[in-house]
Design an enzyme around this catalytic site. Structure first.
Site, PDB file in Angstrom:
ATOM      1  N   ARG A 221       0.639  -1.195   0.003  1.00 18.05           N
ATOM      2  CA  ARG A 221       0.009  -0.054   0.129  1.00 18.05           C
ATOM      3  C   ARG A 221       0.744   1.203  -0.080  1.00 18.05           C
ATOM      4  O   ARG A 221       2.058   1.204   0.671  1.00 18.05           O
ATOM      5  CB  ARG A 221      -0.690  -0.095   1.216  1.00 18.05           C
ATOM      6  CG  ARG A 221      -2.082  -0.990   1.243  1.00 18.05           C
ATOM      7  CD  ARG A 221      -2.910  -0.404   0.223  1.00 18.05           C
ATOM      8  NE  ARG A 221      -4.223  -1.223   0.362  1.00 18.05           N
ATOM      9  CZ  ARG A 221      -4.372  -2.272  -0.625  1.00 18.05           C
ATOM     10  NH1 ARG A 221      -3.567  -2.367  -1.760  1.00 18.05           N
ATOM     11  NH2 ARG A 221      -5.488  -3.179  -0.794  1.00 18.05           N
ATOM     12  N   HIS A 269      -0.582   0.197  -9.913  1.00 24.55           N
ATOM     13  CA  HIS A 269      -1.312  -0.621  -9.141  1.00 24.55           C
ATOM     14  C   HIS A 269      -1.728  -2.109  -9.821  1.00 24.55           C
ATOM     15  O   HIS A 269      -3.064  -2.244  -9.898  1.00 24.55           O
ATOM     16  CB  HIS A 269      -2.386  -0.342  -8.409  1.00 24.55           C
ATOM     17  CG  HIS A 269      -2.901  -0.883  -7.236  1.00 24.55           C
ATOM     18  ND1 HIS A 269      -3.060  -0.122  -6.132  1.00 24.55           N
ATOM     19  CD2 HIS A 269      -3.004  -2.048  -6.660  1.00 24.55           C
ATOM     20  CE1 HIS A 269      -3.598  -0.948  -5.008  1.00 24.55           C
ATOM     21  NE2 HIS A 269      -3.503  -2.257  -5.729  1.00 24.55           N
TER      22      HIS A 269
HETATM   23  C1  OXD Z   1      -6.001  -5.917  -3.215  1.00 24.51           C
HETATM   24  C2  OXD Z   1      -5.378  -4.730  -4.134  1.00 24.51           C
HETATM   25  O1  OXD Z   1      -6.102  -5.546  -2.176  1.00 24.51           O
HETATM   26  O2  OXD Z   1      -5.674  -5.035  -5.510  1.00 24.51           O
HETATM   27  O3  OXD Z   1      -6.563  -7.083  -3.731  1.00 24.51           O
HETATM   28  O4  OXD Z   1      -4.375  -4.035  -3.853  1.00 24.51           O
END
Ligand code: OXD
Length: 306
Positions: A221, A269
């Site tokens: 994250r 991402h």
């Molecule tokens: C998840 C993401 O938490 O895509 O699956 O980050």
């Protein structure tokens, strides 16, 4: 009893199709079109507007659409009795491990440098067997990545909050073993869950504990990383660079300095993206379990925040 999807920031079309294909009779609603909130017992959720769960008086389960659940538990108004579940999916783990392996190989073989320079200039490179990769966070994804790296001959170490034993991996745990773990990590991969304890964990003193020339990969994250600290240790030459797939603000704003830093690789991402088709069966299985009063699978420990 209705099954509700709450996903205001991501089009839930693929989820609706996958749910309808598996369970044509499901009483499915999509937020904000909810006939009677008191009938909703199960929600499939991604980045819900905080505070709204108070309105669902009979809600029992919030199922995350992904492996991460930080977007749910950061809402402090969710009543304690509501169970939260996360996705555990083989495909997600495979995608994550291949992604991390590719980033490490790209770094070790200097591919980005070769591709960006218009010059015939061979460079020497480091072999996997001479490379120690430290993985922070030894959950399902961390272990999957460790296995993939071991298959490719890397030396793998793992760090987690509590003690873990994983075949082929030298493991460390707790604050007291963090420095020892970092000291030899030529590549550091962050796969920690985002919790109040792990927020901002990737910061200056952690980077400085890594060997000079180390490379950092963040696929967990954006909130794990103190961005200015990373830029500082890259610019002063302590770190060789970083590959980042997650950011505090997504999409990463055009003016963000990460885009211009040649030693920072940015990806949008994409490390592992939940596939509704492979994940819907486990979501529906938990829905049935809830209806039958059975124990759910992949339940999050709300105290530990993962
Ligand atoms: C998840 C993401 O938490 O895509 O699956 O980050």
């Amino acid at each position: 009893m209705s099954f509700l999807i709450i996903s205001p920031k991501k089009d839930p079309k693929a989820w609706i199709e996958a749910l309808k294909a598996e369970a044509p009779d499901l009483d499915l609603e999509v937020y904000p079109q909810v006939k009677d909130p008191s009938k909703v017992e199960y929600v499939l959720s991604w980045r819900h507007p905080h505070g709204i769960y108070r309105d669902f008086k009979n809600l029992k389960v919030i199922a995350s659409m992904g492996a991460g659940i930080d977007h749910i538990i950061s809402d402090k108004e969710i009543p304690e009795h509501i169970q939260i579940t996360r996705v555990v999916d083989e495909q997600l783990t495979k995608d994550m491990s291949v992604f991390v392996l590719s980033l490490i190989l790209e770094h070790l073989r200097n591919l980005a440098q070769h591709h960006s320079q218009n010059e015939w200039k061979p460079t020497s490179y480091q072999l996997p067997e001479d490379t120690q990769v430290g993985i922070m966070g030894m959950g399902v994804l961390g272990v999957g990545v460790a296995e993939k790296l071991i298959q490719n001959k890397f030396n793998v170490t793992g760090w987690s909050r509590t003690k873990k034993e994983i075949l082929g991996v030298t493991t460390y745990h707790g604050d007291e073993q963090l420095e020892e773990f970092l000291r030899e990590s030529r590549v550091l991969v962050n796969l920690l869950p985002l919790t109040s304890e792990t927020k901002n964990v990737l910061q200056k003193s952690l980077f400085e504990a890594l060997p000079k020339g180390a490379f950092v990969i963040n696929v967990a994250r954006g909130e794990h990383l103190v961005e200015d600290d990373l830029i500082e240790v890259i610019n002063n030459g302590h770190l060789a660079g970083a590959a980042l797939d997650v950011f505090r603000k997504e999409p990463l704003p055009r003016e963000h300095p990460f885009w211009k830093n040649k030693k920072i690789r940015v990806s949008p991402h994409i490390a592992s993206i939940t596939n509704p088709v492979t994940v819907v069966p486990q979501i529906l299985e938990n829905y049935e379990r809830m209806k039958e009063g059975k124990e759910l699978k992949n339940v999050v420990d709300r105290e530990k925040e993962y």
